[in-house]
Scaffold this active site. Structure first.
Site, PDB file in Angstrom:
ATOM      1  N   ARG A 118       0.950  -1.433  -0.035  1.00 39.15           N
ATOM      2  CA  ARG A 118       0.029  -0.134  -0.196  1.00 39.15           C
ATOM      3  C   ARG A 118       0.675   1.368  -0.257  1.00 39.15           C
ATOM      4  O   ARG A 118       0.985   2.163  -1.066  1.00 39.15           O
ATOM      5  CB  ARG A 118      -1.078  -0.127   0.971  1.00 39.15           C
ATOM      6  CG  ARG A 118      -2.476   1.336   0.739  1.00 39.15           C
ATOM      7  CD  ARG A 118      -1.880   2.419   1.569  1.00 39.15           C
ATOM      8  NE  ARG A 118      -0.726   2.233   3.042  1.00 39.15           N
ATOM      9  CZ  ARG A 118      -0.487   3.896   3.312  1.00 39.15           C
ATOM     10  NH1 ARG A 118      -0.739   4.857   2.598  1.00 39.15           N
ATOM     11  NH2 ARG A 118      -0.297   3.488   4.752  1.00 39.15           N
ATOM     12  N   ASP A 119       1.131   1.744   1.083  1.00 40.63           N
ATOM     13  CA  ASP A 119       2.156   2.568   1.284  1.00 40.63           C
ATOM     14  C   ASP A 119       3.302   2.712   0.025  1.00 40.63           C
ATOM     15  O   ASP A 119       3.714   3.741   0.090  1.00 40.63           O
ATOM     16  CB  ASP A 119       2.698   2.858   2.603  1.00 40.63           C
ATOM     17  CG  ASP A 119       3.472   4.317   3.444  1.00 40.63           C
ATOM     18  OD1 ASP A 119       2.847   4.823   2.488  1.00 40.63           O
ATOM     19  OD2 ASP A 119       3.433   4.797   4.283  1.00 40.63           O
ATOM     20  N   HIS A 146       9.003   7.064   8.134  1.00 40.27           N
ATOM     21  CA  HIS A 146       9.998   7.100   6.666  1.00 40.27           C
ATOM     22  C   HIS A 146      11.694   7.333   6.721  1.00 40.27           C
ATOM     23  O   HIS A 146      11.794   7.834   7.456  1.00 40.27           O
ATOM     24  CB  HIS A 146       9.420   7.931   5.968  1.00 40.27           C
ATOM     25  CG  HIS A 146       8.001   7.593   5.251  1.00 40.27           C
ATOM     26  ND1 HIS A 146       7.081   7.276   3.751  1.00 40.27           N
ATOM     27  CD2 HIS A 146       6.874   7.659   6.200  1.00 40.27           C
ATOM     28  CE1 HIS A 146       5.951   6.454   3.936  1.00 40.27           C
ATOM     29  NE2 HIS A 146       5.778   6.873   5.336  1.00 40.27           N
ATOM     30  N   CYS A 183       4.254   9.440  -0.168  1.00 42.88           N
ATOM     31  CA  CYS A 183       2.627  10.000  -0.147  1.00 42.88           C
ATOM     32  C   CYS A 183       2.922  10.518  -1.165  1.00 42.88           C
ATOM     33  O   CYS A 183       3.554  11.702  -1.274  1.00 42.88           O
ATOM     34  CB  CYS A 183       2.696  10.411   1.417  1.00 42.88           C
ATOM     35  SG  CYS A 183       0.911  10.839   0.775  1.00 42.88           S
ATOM     36  N   ASN A 201       9.000   4.134   2.591  1.00 43.34           N
ATOM     37  CA  ASN A 201       9.529   3.603   4.651  1.00 43.34           C
ATOM     38  C   ASN A 201      10.726   3.249   4.793  1.00 43.34           C
ATOM     39  O   ASN A 201      11.119   2.620   3.986  1.00 43.34           O
ATOM     40  CB  ASN A 201       8.645   2.850   4.373  1.00 43.34           C
ATOM     41  CG  ASN A 201       6.487   3.021   4.554  1.00 43.34           C
ATOM     42  OD1 ASN A 201       6.141   2.846   3.043  1.00 43.34           O
ATOM     43  ND2 ASN A 201       6.079   2.969   5.554  1.00 43.34           N
TER      44      ASN A 201
HETATM   45  N1  COA Z   1     -13.832   4.586  -2.746  1.00 42.21           N
HETATM   46  C1  COA Z   1     -14.202   4.986  -4.345  1.00 42.21           C
HETATM   47  N2  COA Z   1     -14.860   6.022  -4.747  1.00 42.21           N
HETATM   48  C2  COA Z   1     -14.521   6.924  -3.663  1.00 42.21           C
HETATM   49  C3  COA Z   1     -14.705   6.620  -2.591  1.00 42.21           C
HETATM   50  C4  COA Z   1     -13.924   5.013  -2.139  1.00 42.21           C
HETATM   51  N3  COA Z   1     -13.156   5.469  -0.799  1.00 42.21           N
HETATM   52  N4  COA Z   1     -14.888   8.140  -1.437  1.00 42.21           N
HETATM   53  C5  COA Z   1     -15.068   8.853  -2.726  1.00 42.21           C
HETATM   54  N5  COA Z   1     -15.602   8.410  -3.572  1.00 42.21           N
HETATM   55  C6  COA Z   1     -15.729   8.852  -5.374  1.00 42.21           C
HETATM   56  C7  COA Z   1     -17.253   9.423  -5.035  1.00 42.21           C
HETATM   57  O1  COA Z   1     -18.242   8.653  -5.333  1.00 42.21           O
HETATM   58  C8  COA Z   1     -17.207  10.637  -5.719  1.00 42.21           C
HETATM   59  O2  COA Z   1     -17.165  10.236  -7.219  1.00 42.21           O
HETATM   60  P1  COA Z   1     -18.288  10.461  -8.803  1.00 42.21           P
HETATM   61  O3  COA Z   1     -17.558  11.904  -7.925  1.00 42.21           O
HETATM   62  O4  COA Z   1     -18.151   9.610  -9.382  1.00 42.21           O
HETATM   63  O5  COA Z   1     -19.446  10.782  -7.920  1.00 42.21           O
HETATM   64  C9  COA Z   1     -15.633  10.899  -5.387  1.00 42.21           C
HETATM   65  O6  COA Z   1     -14.352   9.739  -5.177  1.00 42.21           O
HETATM   66  C10 COA Z   1     -16.052  12.695  -4.476  1.00 42.21           C
HETATM   67  O7  COA Z   1     -16.413  11.768  -3.276  1.00 42.21           O
HETATM   68  P2  COA Z   1     -16.132  12.523  -2.015  1.00 42.21           P
HETATM   69  O8  COA Z   1     -17.206  12.208  -0.911  1.00 42.21           O
HETATM   70  O9  COA Z   1     -17.108  13.871  -2.202  1.00 42.21           O
HETATM   71  O10 COA Z   1     -14.813  12.911  -1.837  1.00 42.21           O
HETATM   72  P3  COA Z   1     -13.490  13.870  -1.545  1.00 42.21           P
HETATM   73  O11 COA Z   1     -13.246  14.369  -2.949  1.00 42.21           O
HETATM   74  O12 COA Z   1     -13.844  14.851  -0.586  1.00 42.21           O
HETATM   75  O13 COA Z   1     -12.703  12.680  -1.202  1.00 42.21           O
HETATM   76  C11 COA Z   1     -11.290  11.295  -0.222  1.00 42.21           C
HETATM   77  C12 COA Z   1     -12.387  12.250  -0.382  1.00 42.21           C
HETATM   78  C13 COA Z   1     -11.118  10.614   1.403  1.00 42.21           C
HETATM   79  C14 COA Z   1     -12.151   9.581  -0.989  1.00 42.21           C
HETATM   80  C15 COA Z   1     -10.293  11.709  -1.078  1.00 42.21           C
HETATM   81  O14 COA Z   1      -9.909  12.691  -0.765  1.00 42.21           O
HETATM   82  C16 COA Z   1      -9.328   9.803  -1.069  1.00 42.21           C
HETATM   83  O15 COA Z   1      -9.472   9.064  -1.378  1.00 42.21           O
HETATM   84  N6  COA Z   1      -7.876  10.165  -0.663  1.00 42.21           N
HETATM   85  C17 COA Z   1      -7.155   9.779  -0.722  1.00 42.21           C
HETATM   86  C18 COA Z   1      -5.901  10.161  -0.354  1.00 42.21           C
HETATM   87  C19 COA Z   1      -4.886   8.549  -0.366  1.00 42.21           C
HETATM   88  O16 COA Z   1      -4.896   7.414  -0.090  1.00 42.21           O
HETATM   89  N7  COA Z   1      -3.841   9.455   0.157  1.00 42.21           N
HETATM   90  C20 COA Z   1      -2.443   8.438   0.127  1.00 42.21           C
HETATM   91  C21 COA Z   1      -3.005   7.611   2.170  1.00 42.21           C
HETATM   92  S1  COA Z   1      -1.628   8.610   3.250  1.00 42.21           S
END
Ligand code: COA
Ligand code: ZN
Length: 307
Positions: free
Chosen positions: A9-10, A203, A234, A243
């Site tokens: 994952r990371d 990290h 990240c 990491n």
């Molecule tokens: N899995 C799949 N799709 C997802 C989802 C999930 N867990 N959560 C939201 N979505 C989709 C929604 O269905 C929506 O899709 P659409 O535009 O087609 O309708 C879109 O994403 C936006 O949804 P929203 O609830 O408004 O989310 P957001 O834009 O505020 O994003 C997160 C929030 C958390 C989902 C997003 O920022 C994210 O996935 N971040 C992860 C970052 C990451 O993994 N970083 C590394 C780890 S440190």
């Protein structure tokens, strides 16, 4: 001692070249044979944000699960939990940060907003008998906000504990912590939260990952996150590199007399499965097939014993 192998994952979330699902499955299966207790397999996050992990469900469907190994995944919200439950994960991890700026960039909400989001996730995960980890990112330094105070970290840890997370992983997202900073935080944190609920996630950007692991170990911490071959970083934390390497953590803890039970040779075999898909500098073997370093067999800057 418990090693949480976060490479799939990371490690992979930051690799830009697409890695075939079958290779990820083979990688996880190979890691299952190394003796690590937990493998963070993937993330049920927005595939638009992290395209590399868009195949989380397919990976979970195809891996061969080994008895006694926990297969976990990141879950940012209820939608992620739905997907994770469908994929039959063993454990889920919610994630927030001490830096408001980083949180906005990473998960598009504030600290308070993230806790509100996690509350129903934790409740439902527990009703499905899934343990929940909470990550606290940027626990020492933030690429945007600079130095982070231990008091601010403790406040976020307590928020996660209050909503019911079973374990909290304290993360040095950009790899800038010093052992003194680790000690200062643990001095203030451990009187409040028992050490068996705390994992440390370092990290190795400044080459201090192992020192920080050992500083935490002196405080009785026994859960460490690491990634084989120091994969990782990240995409939303500029400058963050991999990491701390699982190989280095295992060696350092064993030197202290701990029984870690992770086999180094099997680890390096797992890591090599990724070689064809990584850029030259991150391969464990260069293209001609002979190890770059005769001593440790690694060519990656973060891992080679002669760095
Ligand atoms: N899995 C799949 N799709 C997802 C989802 C999930 N867990 N959560 C939201 N979505 C989709 C929604 O269905 C929506 O899709 P659409 O535009 O087609 O309708 C879109 O994403 C936006 O949804 P929203 O609830 O408004 O989310 P957001 O834009 O505020 O994003 C997160 C929030 C958390 C989902 C997003 O920022 C994210 O996935 N971040 C992860 C970052 C990451 O993994 N970083 C590394 C780890 S440190
Ligand atoms: Zn070397």
């Amino acid at each position: 001692m418990e090693i949480v192998e976060v490479g799939p994952r990371d490690g992979l979330q930051n690799e830009t070249a697409p890695i075939p699902t079958n290779t990820k499955v083979a990688f996880v299966d190979a890691l299952s044979a190394t003796g690590v207790g937990e493998i963070e397999v993937s993330a049920f996050v927005s595939p638009r944000r992290i395209p590399q992990l868009g195949d989380a469900k397919q990976v979970f469907d195809r891996i061969s699960r080994k008895n006694g190994v926990i297969y976990s995944a990141l879950v940012p919200n209820e939608k992620g939990l739905d997907r994770a439950i469908e994929a039959q994960v063993d454990k889920v991890s919610v994630f927030t940060a001490v830096s408001e700026t980083f949180n906005r960039k990473n998960i598009n909400t504030s600290i308070e907003g993230s806790i509100d989001r996690f509350l129903p996730v934790v409740k439902r995960a527990h009703s499905e008998r899934l343990p929940v980890r909470g990550y606290v990112s940027t626990a020492f330094w933030c690429a945007f906000e600079g130095k982070i105070s231990p008091e601010a970290v403790i406040s976020v840890v307590e928020k996660l504990i209050n909503i019911g997370t079973d374990e909290v992983s304290i993360s040095d997202t950009i790899g800038k912590a010093s052992p003194d900073e680790v000690k200062r935080l643990l001095d203030l944190l451990l009187p409040k939260i028992s050490s068996d609920r705390i994992a440390m996630h370092f990290h190795d950007t400044y080459g201090r990952g192992v020192e920080n692991v050992l500083a935490s170990w002196h405080y009785g911490i026994s859960i460490f996150d690491s990634s084989v071959g120091a994969l990782g970083g990240c995409p939303f934390a500029p400058g963050a590199t991999g990491n701390v390497a699982t190989e280095d953590v295992v060696k350092a803890l064993e030197k202290k007399g701990e029984k870690v039970g992770v086999d180094l040779q099997t680890l390096s075999q797992a890591r090599r499965l990724l070689d064809p898909f990584l850029i030259e500098g991150r391969r464990s073997l260069p293209k001609n097939g002979s190890p770059a370093c005769a001593a440790c067999q690694f060519s990656t800057r973060e891992v080679c014993c002669q760095r």
